[in-house]
Enzyme design. Structure first.
Site, mmCIF file in Angstrom:
data_model
loop_
_atom_site.group_PDB
_atom_site.id
_atom_site.type_symbol
_atom_site.label_atom_id
_atom_site.label_comp_id
_atom_site.label_asym_id
_atom_site.label_seq_id
_atom_site.Cartn_x
_atom_site.Cartn_y
_atom_site.Cartn_z
ATOM 1 N N SER A 160 0.805 -1.222 0.000
ATOM 2 C CA SER A 160 0.000 0.000 0.000
ATOM 3 C C SER A 160 0.838 1.272 0.000
ATOM 4 O O SER A 160 0.303 2.355 -0.210
ATOM 5 C CB SER A 160 -0.949 0.022 1.202
ATOM 6 O OG SER A 160 -0.253 0.309 2.394
ATOM 7 N N LYS A 198 1.202 4.096 7.444
ATOM 8 C CA LYS A 198 0.456 4.954 6.532
ATOM 9 C C LYS A 198 0.903 6.410 6.690
ATOM 10 O O LYS A 198 1.551 6.782 7.674
ATOM 11 C CB LYS A 198 -1.052 4.871 6.823
ATOM 12 C CG LYS A 198 -1.685 3.527 6.507
ATOM 13 C CD LYS A 198 -1.733 3.252 5.015
ATOM 14 C CE LYS A 198 -2.435 1.934 4.702
ATOM 15 N NZ LYS A 198 -1.632 0.772 5.102
#
Length: 239
Positions: A160, A198
Site C-alpha cells: 500500500s 500509513k
C-alpha cells in the site's frame, strides 16, 4: 573527488531521508541547489550513481537510495541548505495515551559509530495486522541516517506504500514518538489492536491514514481510536 554541487546534493538527500524517511523530489532538489532546471539534478544524480554513492530504482517514484557517504559529508559540519520544506503542523489527540514500552536504540547525533536497531516484527503496508511484537533481531545502522531519539525497525508486509518508495520486505526504521505532523509516514495503532504504516493526515477532528497506492482506500478514524507509535525516518532494503 566529488564537486561542491555533488556534495551539496548528497547532503540534502541525506538530510531529507533523516527528517522524513523518503528522498526529496526532483523539484525540491532543484530548489535546494538553486538550479534553473531539473536536468542539472539528473546530471548530478547520474554522476553520483557512477561514483557509487547513489542508486536509482526503476519505475518507482522518488526511488533514490544512498549507498555510501563520503567522509566530507559523514564527518564534516552540516551546511545550511536554502530549501525550507512546507510543513503543516498537526495537533495532539484530545486524549493522548502513552504508547506501550518498546525496546529501542538511543541514537546520539555526535556518535560516528554504527548503532544497533532492534527489529520488532512486521508492520502492514496494506490491511492492518498485529505488530510491535518482541524483538526478533537487530540491524546495524550509521547514525548519519537517523535523527536523535529512540528507534526501532519493522519489516514491511504489503504494497500500500509503493508510491512512497516503500516495498514489501523492506525494513522501515521508526523514531519512537506519540505525535506527528500532517504528511508524516507513521506507525499507527488502531483500537489498541492493529498496527499499520500509513501517511498521516488531519481532517478536522478526525485522523486520516492514507495509503500511497490508489488500490487502497484512505481510512478516516476518530482521534480516540488511533495512537501514533512512531515516525518513519529511514528505510533499509536488501538485494
Amino acid at each position: 573527488m566529488l564537486t561542491r554541487k555533488q556534495l551539496d546534493l548528497l547532503r540534502f538527500i541525506q538530510q531529507r531521508m533523516r527528517e522524513t524517511g523518503v528522498p526529496p523530489s526532483f523539484d525540491e532538489m532543484k530548489d535546494a541547489l538553486d538550479l534553473k532546471s531539473k536536468s542539472g539534478i539528473h546530471r548530478l544524480i547520474t554522476a553520483l550513481e557512477e561514483r557509487g554513492f547513489l542508486r536509482r530504482l526503476p519505475n518507482r517514484a522518488r526511488a533514490i537510495e544512498v549507498i555510501r557517504i563520503p567522509e566530507a559529508v559523514a564527518s564534516g559540519p552540516a551546511e545550511v541548505v536554502r530549501f525550507t520544506p512546507s510543513v503543516v503542523e498537526g495537533g495532539r489527540s484530545s486524549a493522548p495515551v502513552k504508547p506501550a514500552p518498546l525496546p529501542t536504540a538511543l541514537v546520539s547525533d555526535e556518535s560516528g559509530h554504527a548503532v544497533s536497531i532492534p527489529v520488532m516484527g512486521r508492520i502492514a503496508a496494506g490491511t492492518p495486522i498485529s505488530a510491535i511484537q518482541s524483538q526478533s533481531r537487530s540491524v546495524a545502522m550509521s547514525p548519519d541516517f537517523l535523527a536523535g531519539g529512540e528507534h526501532y525497525a519493522l519489516e514491511v508486509r504489503g504494497d500500500s506504500m509503493i508510491e512512497a518508495g516503500i516495498l514489501d520486505g523492506d525494513l522501515v526504521v521508526i523514531r519512537r514518538q506519540d505525535t506527528a505532523n500532517t504528511g508524516d509516514i507513521v506507525v499507527a495503532l488502531i483500537d489498541d489492536e492493529e498496527a499499520t504504516l500509513k501517511r498521516l493526515r488531519r481532517r478536522g477532528s478526525s485522523i486520516a491514514l492514507e495509503a500511497a497506492n490508489p488500490a487502497y482506500e484512505t481510512r478516516v478514524l476518530g482521534p480516540d481510536r488511533v495512537r501514533i507509535q512512531g515516525r518513519l525516518v529511514s528505510l533499509i532494503r536488501k538485494y
